[in-house]
Design a protein around this motif. Structure first.
Motif, short mmCIF file in Angstrom:
data_model
loop_
_atom_site.label_atom_id
_atom_site.label_comp_id
_atom_site.label_asym_id
_atom_site.label_seq_id
_atom_site.Cartn_x
_atom_site.Cartn_y
_atom_site.Cartn_z
N GLY A 293 0.72 -1.20 -0.05
CA GLY A 293 0.00 0.04 0.15
C GLY A 293 0.62 1.15 0.06
O GLY A 293 0.38 2.33 0.17
N VAL A 294 2.13 1.05 -0.17
CA VAL A 294 3.01 2.47 -0.20
C VAL A 294 3.48 2.91 -1.74
O VAL A 294 3.56 4.13 -1.77
N THR A 295 3.43 1.90 -2.39
CA THR A 295 3.97 2.10 -3.72
C THR A 295 3.02 3.29 -4.46
O THR A 295 1.68 3.11 -4.33
N LYS A 296 3.49 4.09 -5.43
CA LYS A 296 2.71 4.76 -6.19
C LYS A 296 3.09 4.62 -7.88
O LYS A 296 4.13 4.04 -7.96
N PRO A 297 2.04 4.82 -8.87
CA PRO A 297 2.56 4.28 -10.04
C PRO A 297 3.64 5.14 -10.69
O PRO A 297 3.73 6.31 -10.37
N ASN A 298 4.31 4.42 -11.46
CA ASN A 298 5.36 4.88 -12.09
C ASN A 298 5.34 4.97 -13.75
O ASN A 298 4.90 3.93 -14.24
N PRO A 299 5.26 5.86 -14.54
CA PRO A 299 4.76 5.98 -15.69
C PRO A 299 5.80 5.14 -16.79
O PRO A 299 5.34 4.49 -17.78
N PHE A 300 6.73 4.70 -16.31
CA PHE A 300 7.69 3.87 -17.03
C PHE A 300 7.99 2.50 -16.38
O PHE A 300 8.61 1.54 -17.17
N ILE A 301 7.22 1.98 -15.47
CA ILE A 301 7.13 0.64 -15.03
C ILE A 301 5.67 0.12 -14.97
O ILE A 301 4.58 0.81 -14.63
N PRO A 302 5.40 -0.94 -15.77
CA PRO A 302 4.15 -1.47 -16.02
C PRO A 302 3.33 -1.63 -14.84
O PRO A 302 3.96 -2.13 -13.68
N ALA A 303 2.05 -1.49 -14.84
CA ALA A 303 1.31 -1.51 -13.51
C ALA A 303 1.17 -3.17 -12.97
O ALA A 303 0.85 -3.44 -11.87
N ASP A 304 1.40 -4.08 -14.09
CA ASP A 304 1.43 -5.38 -13.80
C ASP A 304 2.71 -6.02 -13.41
O ASP A 304 3.07 -7.06 -13.33
N TYR A 305 3.50 -4.91 -13.23
CA TYR A 305 5.04 -5.38 -13.05
C TYR A 305 5.32 -6.52 -11.94
O TYR A 305 6.11 -7.42 -12.21
N ALA A 306 4.50 -6.61 -10.76
CA ALA A 306 4.71 -7.74 -9.93
C ALA A 306 4.24 -9.01 -10.37
O ALA A 306 5.07 -10.04 -9.96
N GLN A 307 3.40 -9.02 -11.36
CA GLN A 307 2.89 -10.24 -11.92
C GLN A 307 3.93 -10.92 -12.92
O GLN A 307 3.89 -12.15 -13.41
N ARG A 308 4.89 -9.97 -13.54
CA ARG A 308 5.93 -10.24 -14.39
C ARG A 308 7.31 -10.83 -14.16
O ARG A 308 8.05 -11.51 -14.52
N LEU A 309 7.27 -10.84 -12.60
CA LEU A 309 8.41 -11.30 -11.80
C LEU A 309 8.40 -12.85 -12.05
O LEU A 309 7.45 -13.55 -11.78
N SER A 310 9.53 -13.44 -12.52
CA SER A 310 9.73 -14.74 -12.47
C SER A 310 9.40 -15.70 -11.13
O SER A 310 9.80 -15.05 -10.10
#
Length: 340
Positions: A293-310
């Motif tokens: 709940g602390v992170t904020k959106p970054n325009p250069f990092i995809p919103a589903d970034y966490a789901q892309r982690l292997s």
């Protein structure tokens, strides 16, 4: 004069003289944090704990890990703030970490905290593999934009890629570990053989390949997401590519070194490292934090970034690290950047 001396003596006997300022406790903290983070983190901690002064010793992940292991029988560090969880697991296997549950650790996502009770280490944030692609230099050389790890092994990229050395850099090791886990060991080494043919150099920093790509020294740098996002935000002509097979990643974490003579101060550091003020510092640089709940959106990092982690077996990566690095060096050391 005699009267002044007598008065001073009387004040001293009565306990009314001002006490001597108590010297701050100096805490020696090893870190692999980026150099531009260390100053801000130090200032924030010391403001919250004015009786403690941090003396940071900073190097890349592999170098700090090796230094800690070499000092096992005579520890020089009191704590670690910002080192790969896989490295801390290795230290734990050697019995080098002091168990401690920091105040507020219950607010962290459980998967980012060591499973021991009390934990030996606590997570801070995630960093993950990203390809920094210089669109201007690539256009000059008519290079297509890669979309996957597999693409980087194509002959078109011969001599155009730089990446971190996995023995020096945690970013380099998370790449190698991820490829071996994603592809299987045989296919993983076969892939790295092909990638090696396209490699210009293995450098001793996780952020340097992206900096080199941003500066146009090479069109492609295998690095990590937040350094790429920072450089792109400053106007570097790079695209950030998140390979479709998945992103290798690791946790930055904090731990207390067993045998520290400044345990109370080291515990205060561990407390601060999991606090909301610390998480807000981490948030400036990372898209996934140990505290939800602390992170904020970054325009250069995809919103589903966490789901892309292997999928990442940290225990395996820690246990196999020495053997993997030995084999990697046997195959690829010829293109390593000279150590300064």
């Amino acid at each position: 004069m005699k009267q002044l001396i007598a008065l001073a003596a009387g004040l001293a006997l009565s306990g009314l003289t001002a006490p001597l300022a108590q010297a701050a406790t100096t805490l020696t903290v090893y870190t692999a944090l980026e150099a531009d983070q260390v100053k801000e983190y130090k200032e924030a901690f010391e403001k919250a704990n004015p009786d403690i002064e941090i003396r940071f010793v900073r190097e890349s992940t592999g170098i700090i890990t090796a230094k800690l292991l070499s000092e096992k029988n005579n520890p020089q560090a009191d704590a670690v703030w910002g080192l790969a969880a896989t490295s801390l697991m290795i230290l734990d296997q050697q019995g080098m970490l002091q168990p401690y549950a920091p105040k507020g650790v219950d607010k962290l996502s459980p998967e980012f905290v060591d499973k021991a009770k009390p934990p030996k280490w606590t997570g801070m944030d995630v960093w993950a593999a990203t390809i920094c692609f210089n669109t201007v230099e690539a256009a000059k050389k008519n290079l297509p934009k890669p979309e996957s790890w597999a693409d980087l092994a194509k002959p078109a990229y011969k001599g155009q890629i730089v990446m971190p050395h996995p023995a020096s850099s945690g970013t380099g090791y998370l790449d190698v570990s991820a490829w071996l886990q994603m592809m299987g060991e045989k296919k993983g080494w076969d892939y790295m053989d092909k990638l090696h043919a396209n490699m210009a150099q293995y450098v001793h920093s996780g952020s340097k390949p992206c900096k080199m790509a941003a500066a146009g020294e090479y069109p492609i740098g295998i690095s990590f997401e937040y350094r790429g996002a920072q450089l792109k935000e400053k106007g570097a002509p790079i695209d950030l590519i998140y390979p479709k097979e998945g992103l290798g990643w690791d946790l930055e974490a904090t731990a207390i070194i067993k045998g520290s003579k400044k345990l109370a101060a080291a515990q205060k550091l561990a407390d601060f490292s999991v606090s909301l003020p610390a998480m807000r510092l981490y948030e400036k640089n990372y898209a996934v934090l140990a505290m939800p709940g602390v992170t904020k959106p970054n325009p250069f990092i995809p919103a589903d970034y966490a789901q892309r982690l292997s999928k990442n077996n940290f225990a395996w990566a820690a246990k196999q690290r020495e053997a993997i690095l030995r084999e990697w060096s046997r195959r690829y050391e010829s293109k390593a950047e000279p150590k300064s």
